[in-house]
Write an enzyme that holds these catalytic residues in place. Structure first.
Site, PDB file in Angstrom:
ATOM      1  CG  ASP A 197      52.545 105.534  94.126  1.00  0.00           C
ATOM      2  OD1 ASP A 197      53.440 105.924  93.362  1.00  0.00           O
ATOM      3  OD2 ASP A 197      52.759 104.860  95.150  1.00  0.00           O
TER       4      ASP A 197
ATOM      5  CG  HIS B 231      63.170  67.553 111.092  1.00  0.00           C
ATOM      6  ND1 HIS B 231      62.720  68.623 110.351  1.00  0.00           N
ATOM      7  CD2 HIS B 231      62.651  66.460 110.500  1.00  0.00           C
ATOM      8  CE1 HIS B 231      61.968  68.182 109.360  1.00  0.00           C
ATOM      9  NE2 HIS B 231      61.906  66.864 109.425  1.00  0.00           N
TER      10      HIS B 231
END
Length: 479
Positions: free
Chosen positions: A158, A356
């Site tokens: 790279d 919930h």
């Protein structure tokens, strides 16, 4: 050094979990000691066939999108070495590389072998491991670095150089003509060794667009495998990322890699948007560690992409290893995994609010876009607090195999809330209260709404636990 001594910790270990049957069907479920009860399954809920309406999934109109066709370049052993606390010896590097390989990342990026003699030796050692992941190293756009890199046995190189006016003036001091000439030279050399090569600009979002497109077109024509966009200072937002990647996608035919810093908290969103715009490769690091506050975190990106296409992500990666990898890296750099960390954070699958909890007990998908079991983890419903709901307490009553009516459970829940207004109740506290309540009902010493009687029974239980005299005559004397 970054502080870590007072960081968030995970107070519950596997050894602190007990096995109890859920819903009387013989299925063994783990219950977390502390303030939470595990709830798996649907408690009698029967799923109905429904059309897949995942709002996060790619749409047919997203013809450029690579949300379901991407590669991860895992840079913990390159970018992660730039984290303030990081020092990876060879043994640690190899352990991390093997763990990432077992997880299934496509690429592992290593520090430039030109950085130091040990960096070179470590690079060579990892290349010899025979991993399935391709091994990359990251170098400056310089022939000396390139010659060293290709000798280590890496699968790819790279290449990077700064292209913004800031870096051209105050870092390397080269103009775009020099950058282009050198890039061509380095890329052709690396290609001649039959290994992959990527060319990336640094500080891409503060670079001149004409300069960027010109150099990317040039390297694309000579056969670079990937071009890279780098938000080196973390200044970009998703709209800017989408615009630049989509523009670049119309200019080059090679793959596009993105490297995104998290200085403004945008790294995950920017990575997702880059894939939507046509990028093919995303740089990540475990826990996002890297220079300053780091880059796109591996776990956070996986969570985001799982939400879009869970089957693709599950088939691609060994998701159960994510927690192990994060623990490994966290220990190596002496930090704790944040409580709000996607997937592996202590609170990631803990549900507390009563509304919930009720929905989760019926169908976990009501409040979970991620399935904890797909990551080898567990969901919990926390019940020892003032926000608890009687449905969550009822689930715990059933797990304890206590026979109580709904009115009795609601009465016990009111007492839990009362006590929790003073301090959070541990799971042992809640269990003790429920057992005392149940015993009082069974013996006839207690009925729904008899608050004083329940207080007396709880006081007797506490005194028995401390070995004190709790005979009925003494109780009468005290009254």
């Amino acid at each position: 050094m970054c502080p870590h001594e007072n960081g968030d910790s995970i107070p519950v270990e596997r050894s602190e979990m007990v096995q109890v049957p859920l819903n009387g069907n013989g299925t063994q479920e783990s219950i977390k000691r502390g303030t939470s009860a595990k709830v798996n399954g649907f408690n009698g809920y029967t799923a109905q066939p429904t059309q897949n309406l995942n709002p996060y999934a790619p749409r047919p109109s997203d013809f450029l999108s690579n949300i379901s066709n991407f590669n991860i370049i895992e840079s913990t052993l390159r970018e992660g070495e730039q984290f303030a606390n990081a020092f990876f010896d060879t043994k640690t590097k190899i352990a991390i590389a093997k763990a990432l390989d077992a997880f299934g990342v496509e690429y592992i990026e290593l520090t430039s072998p030109a950085a130091s003699e040990q960096s070179r030796a470590d690079c060579e050692a990892i290349c010899k491991l025979g991993l399935k992941s391709k091994i990359l190293t990251h170098i400056r756009c310089h022939m000396d670095d390139a010659r060293i890199a290709v000798e280590t046995g890496v699968d790819g190189v790279d290449v990077v150089i700064g292209t913004s006016s800031f870096l051209r003036e105050f870092s390397h001091g080269k103009d775009m003509a020099y950058i282009t000439k050198t890039a061509i030279e380095v890329i052709n050399f690396v290609k001649s060794k039959n290994i992959e090569v990527r060319f990336s600009s640094e500080d891409s979002f503060r670079s001149d667009l004409v300069d960027l497109l010109s150099i990317y077109q040039t390297v694309d024509k000579i056969g670079v495998h990937r071009v890279g966009i780098a938000d080196t200072v973390g200044c970009a937002n998703p709209r800017q990322v989408y615009d630049l990647i989509r523009t670049l996608r119309g200019v080059v035919g090679c793959d596009i890699e993105v490297h995104l810093h998290n200085d403004t908290g945008m790294a995950i969103a920017n990575a997702y948007t880059a894939l939507e715009a046509g990028a093919t490769h995303i740089d990540t690091s475990v826990l996002g560690i890297g220079e300053r506050v780091g880059i796109t975190p591996l776990g956070g990106l996986i969570a985001c992409l799982y939400a879009a296409n869970p089957e693709y992500v599950k088939a691609k990666y060994n998701l159960g290893m994510l927690r192990e990898i994060e623990n490994l890296v966290a220990e190596a750099v002496e930090v704790n995994i944040p409580f709000m960390n996607p997937i592996t954070g202590y609170c990631a699958f803990t549900h507390k609010a009563g509304i919930h909890a009720k929905a989760i007990l019926n169908n976990p998908s009501t409040y979970e876009i991620l399935k904890p079991e797909d990551f080898g983890l567990t969901r919990y419903v926390s019940i020892g607090h003032r926000l608890t709901g009687w449905n969550a307490v009822k689930s715990r009553v059933e797990q304890l195999k206590l026979t109580m009516t709904d009115d009795e459970i609601k009465d016990a829940t009111a007492k839990i809330k009362e006590l929790a207004d003073v301090r959070t109740q541990s799971m042992d506290d809640v269990d003790s209260l429920l057992r005392v309540y149940h015993s009082g009902i069974q013996s006839g010493e207690l009925a729904v709404g008899q608050k004083e009687a329940l207080d007396r029974l709880l006081r007797r239980h506490r005194e028995q636990a401390h070995g004190r005299d709790v005979s009925p005559s003494r109780e009468r004397d005290e009254e």
